[in-house]
Write a protein that holds these residues in place. Structure first.
Motif, PDB file in Angstrom:
ATOM      1  N   GLN A 144      -9.673   1.129   1.573  1.00 32.44           N
ATOM      2  CA  GLN A 144      -8.817   1.068   0.500  1.00 32.44           C
ATOM      3  C   GLN A 144      -7.412   1.397   0.751  1.00 32.44           C
ATOM      4  O   GLN A 144      -6.442   1.060   0.143  1.00 32.44           O
ATOM      5  CB  GLN A 144      -9.235   2.198  -0.609  1.00 32.44           C
ATOM      6  N   CYS A 157      -2.157  -0.003  -3.697  1.00 26.64           N
ATOM      7  CA  CYS A 157      -2.263   1.477  -3.247  1.00 26.64           C
ATOM      8  C   CYS A 157      -1.270   2.193  -2.930  1.00 26.64           C
ATOM      9  O   CYS A 157      -0.033   1.462  -2.466  1.00 26.64           O
ATOM     10  CB  CYS A 157      -3.392   1.503  -2.350  1.00 26.64           C
ATOM     11  N   SER A 180      -5.083   5.532  -2.281  1.00 30.23           N
ATOM     12  CA  SER A 180      -5.578   4.848  -1.424  1.00 30.23           C
ATOM     13  C   SER A 180      -6.778   5.119  -0.331  1.00 30.23           C
ATOM     14  O   SER A 180      -7.253   4.533   0.615  1.00 30.23           O
ATOM     15  CB  SER A 180      -4.456   5.204  -0.428  1.00 30.23           C
TER      16      SER A 180
END
Length: 332
Positions: A117, A123, A110
């Motif tokens: 992100q 993620c 992540s």
């Protein structure tokens, strides 16, 4: 990778090792940096050690210039490369049962807290805790560990994947107390621990680092520039203020070389060096030196699911405060 237990009797099922330890870590390299010596010690003593890694660490920075093309903003090939690094690290630690949660690549790294992100679909930070927890609970029901190790609630230093690994591990310990969807028998983990390190130990380690530098025994880490080339104790994950906050101290100094070799196997993430006196130090991609210790520390989880005596700092017959063994007080 599936677990392999020793064979049982001629008419009975396979017999599990008496001691079974399972560790949940966020990325490849976290296991070696924070619990590598402990893993090597228990594996060498015949315990079954299982590592579950939650992501491939795709968003990590890359130290060697020759491998810079693997970075997520270039070839985005770091994750598969780190699978190989992790396998090499496990060989150094003598650990044969290592798995990725839900399989390699099920959950993506992540990135650091606040990075774009964090919002990427797939993620780990965005994972449903119950769903991921059930995947881990399946492993708990299979391996049936008495001891589970992960991070504290803040993940040690606030990284979203570390925080999520804590949440998923704690939820899995709860879910595993029920039968699995496939009929697997429920399992109660007897001990849940969070890795930590007391500040006085870090202070001693950084003092040794500075002493080595003063004596000219240290060598440059990437970006090393003398006094500014040291990390600070506050940069280290899982710091607790004093030893009274530690429930189990595992003296695995006999395995510090194995830990150092495992860390060095994560070449994209960790730079390991030793002094002429044989002391090990390491740096991450920031090039800031840190001590590498063979003694590792664990705090009893607060509210550990399934264990009736699960309070932090518990003393008495079932307690662990001041123990030297993660299996202290565990009934086989």
């Amino acid at each position: 990778m599936s677990v392999a237990f020793p064979p049982g009797g001629p008419s009975g099922p396979p017999a599990a090792p008496e001691r079974r330890l399972l560790l949940v870590h966020a990325h490849p390299d976290d296991e070696s940096i924070t619990t590598g010596a402990t893993m090597a010690k228990y594996a060498a003593e015949g315990a079954h050690v299982t590592l579950v890694t939650c992501t491939l660490g795709e968003e990590g920075e890359v130290i060697p210039a020759s491998l810079a093309h693997l970075a997520p903003d270039r070839d985005d090939a770091l994750g598969p490369y780190r699978i190989g690094e992790l396998a090499a690290a496990m060989r150094e630690l003598g650990v044969t049962d290592h798995r990725f949660l839900g399989g390699p690549g099920r959950y993506r790294d992540s990135g650091m807290m606040g990075a774009p992100q964090n919002e990427r679909p797939g993620c780990f930070w965005q994972a449903d805790v119950d769903e991921a927890g059930e995947l881990l609970a399946d492993v708990l029901r299979e391996v049936r560990p008495q001891v589970l190790v992960t991070y504290g609630p803040d993940g040690g230093y606030g990284h979203p994947d570390h925080i999520q690994a804590h949440r998923v591990a704690m939820r899995a310990a709860e879910l595993a107390t029920r039968a699995g969807a496939d009929g697997a028998a429920p399992h109660t983990v007897a001990r849940v621990y969070w890795n930590c390190v007391p500040r006085p130990v870090l202070d001693e380690g950084f003092a040794r680092l500075r002493e080595a530098a003063d004596e000219g025994e240290i060598f440059p880490f990437p970006g090393f520039t003398g006094e500014t080339g040291f990390a600070r104790p506050d940069d280290v994950p899982g710091v607790v203020e004093d030893r009274n906050e530690v429930d189990v101290t595992v003296d695995a100094t006999a395995y510090v070389k194995a830990k150092a070799a495992a860390m060095a196997a994560h070449e994209t993430q960790v730079s390991v060096r030793s002094t002429a006196r044989g002391e090990f130090f390491f740096a991450l991609s920031n090039g800031l030196g840190q001590p590498l210790n063979g003694t590792e520390f664990f705090q009893r989880a607060q509210g550990a699911y399934g264990a009736p005596d699960s309070g932090h700092g518990t003393d008495g017959p079932a307690g662990t405060h001041g123990a030297r063994d993660l299996f202290a007080g565990v009934r086989e």
